[in-house]
Design a protein around this motif. Structure first.
Motif, PDB file in Angstrom:
ATOM      1  N   MET A  13       0.849  -1.194   0.000  1.00  0.00           N
ATOM      2  CA  MET A  13       0.000   0.000   0.000  1.00  0.00           C
ATOM      3  C   MET A  13       0.886   1.247   0.000  1.00  0.00           C
ATOM      4  N   ALA A  14       0.587   2.188  -0.848  1.00  0.00           N
ATOM      5  CA  ALA A  14       1.373   3.421  -0.927  1.00  0.00           C
ATOM      6  C   ALA A  14       0.826   4.441   0.059  1.00  0.00           C
ATOM      7  N   PHE A  15       1.724   5.149   0.709  1.00  0.00           N
ATOM      8  CA  PHE A  15       1.324   6.178   1.650  1.00  0.00           C
ATOM      9  C   PHE A  15       1.705   7.538   1.108  1.00  0.00           C
ATOM     10  N   SER A  16       0.851   8.502   1.347  1.00  0.00           N
ATOM     11  CA  SER A  16       1.182   9.859   0.940  1.00  0.00           C
ATOM     12  C   SER A  16       2.204  10.426   1.908  1.00  0.00           C
ATOM     13  N   THR A  17       2.808  11.542   1.497  1.00  0.00           N
ATOM     14  CA  THR A  17       3.805  12.187   2.364  1.00  0.00           C
ATOM     15  C   THR A  17       3.181  12.572   3.694  1.00  0.00           C
ATOM     16  N   GLU A  18       1.934  13.065   3.639  1.00  0.00           N
ATOM     17  CA  GLU A  18       1.264  13.468   4.875  1.00  0.00           C
ATOM     18  C   GLU A  18       1.079  12.297   5.808  1.00  0.00           C
ATOM     19  N   GLU A  19       0.718  11.153   5.247  1.00  0.00           N
ATOM     20  CA  GLU A  19       0.476   9.980   6.084  1.00  0.00           C
ATOM     21  C   GLU A  19       1.774   9.466   6.698  1.00  0.00           C
ATOM     22  N   GLN A  20       2.890   9.622   5.987  1.00  0.00           N
ATOM     23  CA  GLN A  20       4.148   9.146   6.510  1.00  0.00           C
ATOM     24  C   GLN A  20       4.676  10.049   7.621  1.00  0.00           C
ATOM     25  N   GLN A  21       4.369  11.354   7.533  1.00  0.00           N
ATOM     26  CA  GLN A  21       4.859  12.295   8.518  1.00  0.00           C
ATOM     27  C   GLN A  21       3.884  12.391   9.687  1.00  0.00           C
ATOM     28  N   THR A  22       3.777  11.315  10.453  1.00  0.00           N
ATOM     29  CA  THR A  22       2.859  11.315  11.581  1.00  0.00           C
ATOM     30  C   THR A  22       3.427  12.105  12.749  1.00  0.00           C
ATOM     31  N   GLU A  23       4.745  12.252  12.787  1.00  0.00           N
ATOM     32  CA  GLU A  23       5.386  12.968  13.874  1.00  0.00           C
ATOM     33  C   GLU A  23       5.881  14.306  13.357  1.00  0.00           C
ATOM     34  N   ASP A  24       5.349  15.407  13.910  1.00  0.00           N
ATOM     35  CA  ASP A  24       5.711  16.729  13.435  1.00  0.00           C
ATOM     36  C   ASP A  24       6.933  17.280  14.164  1.00  0.00           C
ATOM     37  N   TYR A  25       7.012  17.052  15.472  1.00  0.00           N
ATOM     38  CA  TYR A  25       8.103  17.601  16.264  1.00  0.00           C
ATOM     39  C   TYR A  25       8.554  16.597  17.321  1.00  0.00           C
ATOM     40  N   LEU A  26       9.844  16.646  17.640  1.00  0.00           N
ATOM     41  CA  LEU A  26      10.391  15.844  18.726  1.00  0.00           C
ATOM     42  C   LEU A  26      11.221  16.764  19.613  1.00  0.00           C
ATOM     43  N   PHE A  27      10.805  16.926  20.878  1.00  0.00           N
ATOM     44  CA  PHE A  27      11.499  17.803  21.811  1.00  0.00           C
ATOM     45  C   PHE A  27      12.138  16.987  22.927  1.00  0.00           C
ATOM     46  N   LYS A  28      13.408  17.245  23.180  1.00  0.00           N
ATOM     47  CA  LYS A  28      14.093  16.591  24.293  1.00  0.00           C
ATOM     48  C   LYS A  28      13.949  17.463  25.544  1.00  0.00           C
ATOM     49  N   ILE A  29      13.446  16.844  26.609  1.00  0.00           N
ATOM     50  CA  ILE A  29      13.237  17.539  27.876  1.00  0.00           C
ATOM     51  C   ILE A  29      13.938  16.753  28.977  1.00  0.00           C
ATOM     52  N   VAL A  30      14.656  17.452  29.844  1.00  0.00           N
ATOM     53  CA  VAL A  30      15.381  16.770  30.910  1.00  0.00           C
ATOM     54  C   VAL A  30      14.749  17.060  32.271  1.00  0.00           C
ATOM     55  N   LEU A  31      14.816  16.059  33.121  1.00  0.00           N
ATOM     56  CA  LEU A  31      14.400  16.198  34.522  1.00  0.00           C
ATOM     57  C   LEU A  31      15.665  16.324  35.362  1.00  0.00           C
ATOM     58  N   ILE A  32      15.768  17.389  36.134  1.00  0.00           N
ATOM     59  CA  ILE A  32      16.941  17.572  36.980  1.00  0.00           C
ATOM     60  C   ILE A  32      16.527  17.961  38.394  1.00  0.00           C
ATOM     61  N   GLY A  33      17.431  17.747  39.325  1.00  0.00           N
ATOM     62  CA  GLY A  33      17.159  18.027  40.731  1.00  0.00           C
ATOM     63  C   GLY A  33      17.813  16.978  41.604  1.00  0.00           C
ATOM     64  N   ASP A  34      17.842  17.232  42.897  1.00  0.00           N
ATOM     65  CA  ASP A  34      18.492  16.313  43.833  1.00  0.00           C
ATOM     66  C   ASP A  34      17.850  14.931  43.811  1.00  0.00           C
ATOM     67  N   SER A  35      18.569  13.976  44.350  1.00  0.00           N
ATOM     68  CA  SER A  35      18.051  12.612  44.459  1.00  0.00           C
ATOM     69  C   SER A  35      16.826  12.582  45.368  1.00  0.00           C
ATOM     70  N   ALA A  36      15.865  11.731  45.007  1.00  0.00           N
ATOM     71  CA  ALA A  36      14.665  11.458  45.823  1.00  0.00           C
ATOM     72  C   ALA A  36      13.686  12.623  45.921  1.00  0.00           C
ATOM     73  N   VAL A  37      13.735  13.556  44.954  1.00  0.00           N
ATOM     74  CA  VAL A  37      12.726  14.614  44.945  1.00  0.00           C
ATOM     75  C   VAL A  37      11.464  14.169  44.208  1.00  0.00           C
ATOM     76  N   GLY A  38      11.537  13.000  43.549  1.00  0.00           N
ATOM     77  CA  GLY A  38      10.363  12.459  42.874  1.00  0.00           C
ATOM     78  C   GLY A  38      10.377  12.614  41.363  1.00  0.00           C
ATOM     79  N   LYS A  39      11.555  12.810  40.782  1.00  0.00           N
ATOM     80  CA  LYS A  39      11.638  12.996  39.322  1.00  0.00           C
ATOM     81  C   LYS A  39      11.077  11.796  38.566  1.00  0.00           C
ATOM     82  N   SER A  40      11.493  10.611  38.965  1.00  0.00           N
ATOM     83  CA  SER A  40      11.057   9.397  38.243  1.00  0.00           C
ATOM     84  C   SER A  40       9.561   9.175  38.383  1.00  0.00           C
ATOM     85  N   ASN A  41       9.014   9.488  39.542  1.00  0.00           N
ATOM     86  CA  ASN A  41       7.572   9.318  39.722  1.00  0.00           C
ATOM     87  C   ASN A  41       6.779  10.377  38.961  1.00  0.00           C
TER      88      ASN A  41
END
Length: 223
Positions: free
Chosen positions: A1-29
């Protein structure tokens, strides 16, 4: 099945975000609650680096937030450079029931600015707001620090989900907004110094050079 360009570009943006702070402040939760709506009351300290990817819809665009979580302990500082590389957003987390984690905010900000772009969108997060009786850092102090440093601010609770989604969404939406403005400015700048003849006169389009700089505003989102 052929896909159009629009259908292939399902992801418009990818942003990297970091969690920082002391240990046990609850970042992972915070990340577990946001990405999977889960909470681990007996979670152990993160070893090394982990990340989760969460999809969001903003203005009809699909945005993927790739959220990185790392240990707050000093012995894992070797991951610093790679951890921050490419980050466009950060959640700087402290525990409202442990003042020493709040006192560390300045050091974490210095590290963030040393290893990443100074314009990383950052929100100061006072986590564990459910621990009302154990509070050591008043809300007003968190707000005041955020205003002084030009950060967003919010108090959250990974335990009861309070403001968790809002904190992540605040960062992602601001990043998207900045990017959108830059795209518009780029399109406008392409028109600079273009001349053409109209009614026998030469017309020169001037770009708005001042608009090209997106200043770091002092901003604060109350809980």
């Amino acid at each position: 099945m052929a896909f159009s360009t629009e259908e292939q570009q399902t992801e418009d943006y990818l942003f990297k975000i970091v969690l920082i702070g002391d240990s046990a402040v609850g970042k992972s939760n915070l990340l577990a609650r946001f990405a999977r709506n889960e909470f681990y009351p007996n979670s152990k300290s993160t070893i090394g680096v982990e990340f989760q990817t969460q999809k969001m819809d903003i203005d009809g665009k699909e945005v993927k937030a790739q959220i990185w979580d790392t240990a707050g302990q000093e012995r894992f500082r070797a991951v610093t450079s790679a951890y921050y590389r490419g980050a466009v957003g950060a959640l700087l987390v402290y525990d409202i029931s442990r003042r020493q984690t709040f006192d560390s905010i300045g050091r974490w900000l210095n590290e963030l600015h040393t290893h990443s772009d100074m314009n990383v969108v950052t929100i100061l997060v006072g986590n564990k707001s459910d621990l009302k009786d154990a509070r050591e850092v008043p809300t007003r102090e968190g707000k005041a620090l955020a205003e002084a440093q030009g950060l967003f601010f919010m108090e959250t609770s990974a335990l009861d989900s309070s403001n968790v989604n809002a904190a992540f969404q605040t960062v992602v939406k601001e990043i998207y907004g900045i990017l959108s403005r830059k795209v518009i400015l780029s399109q406008e700048n392409q028109k600079q110094d273009i001349t053409w003849m109209m009614d026998g006169k030469t017309v020169v389009l001037q770009g708005d050079h001042e608009a090209d700089s997106v200043s770091r505003r002092r901003r604060c989102c109350s809980s």
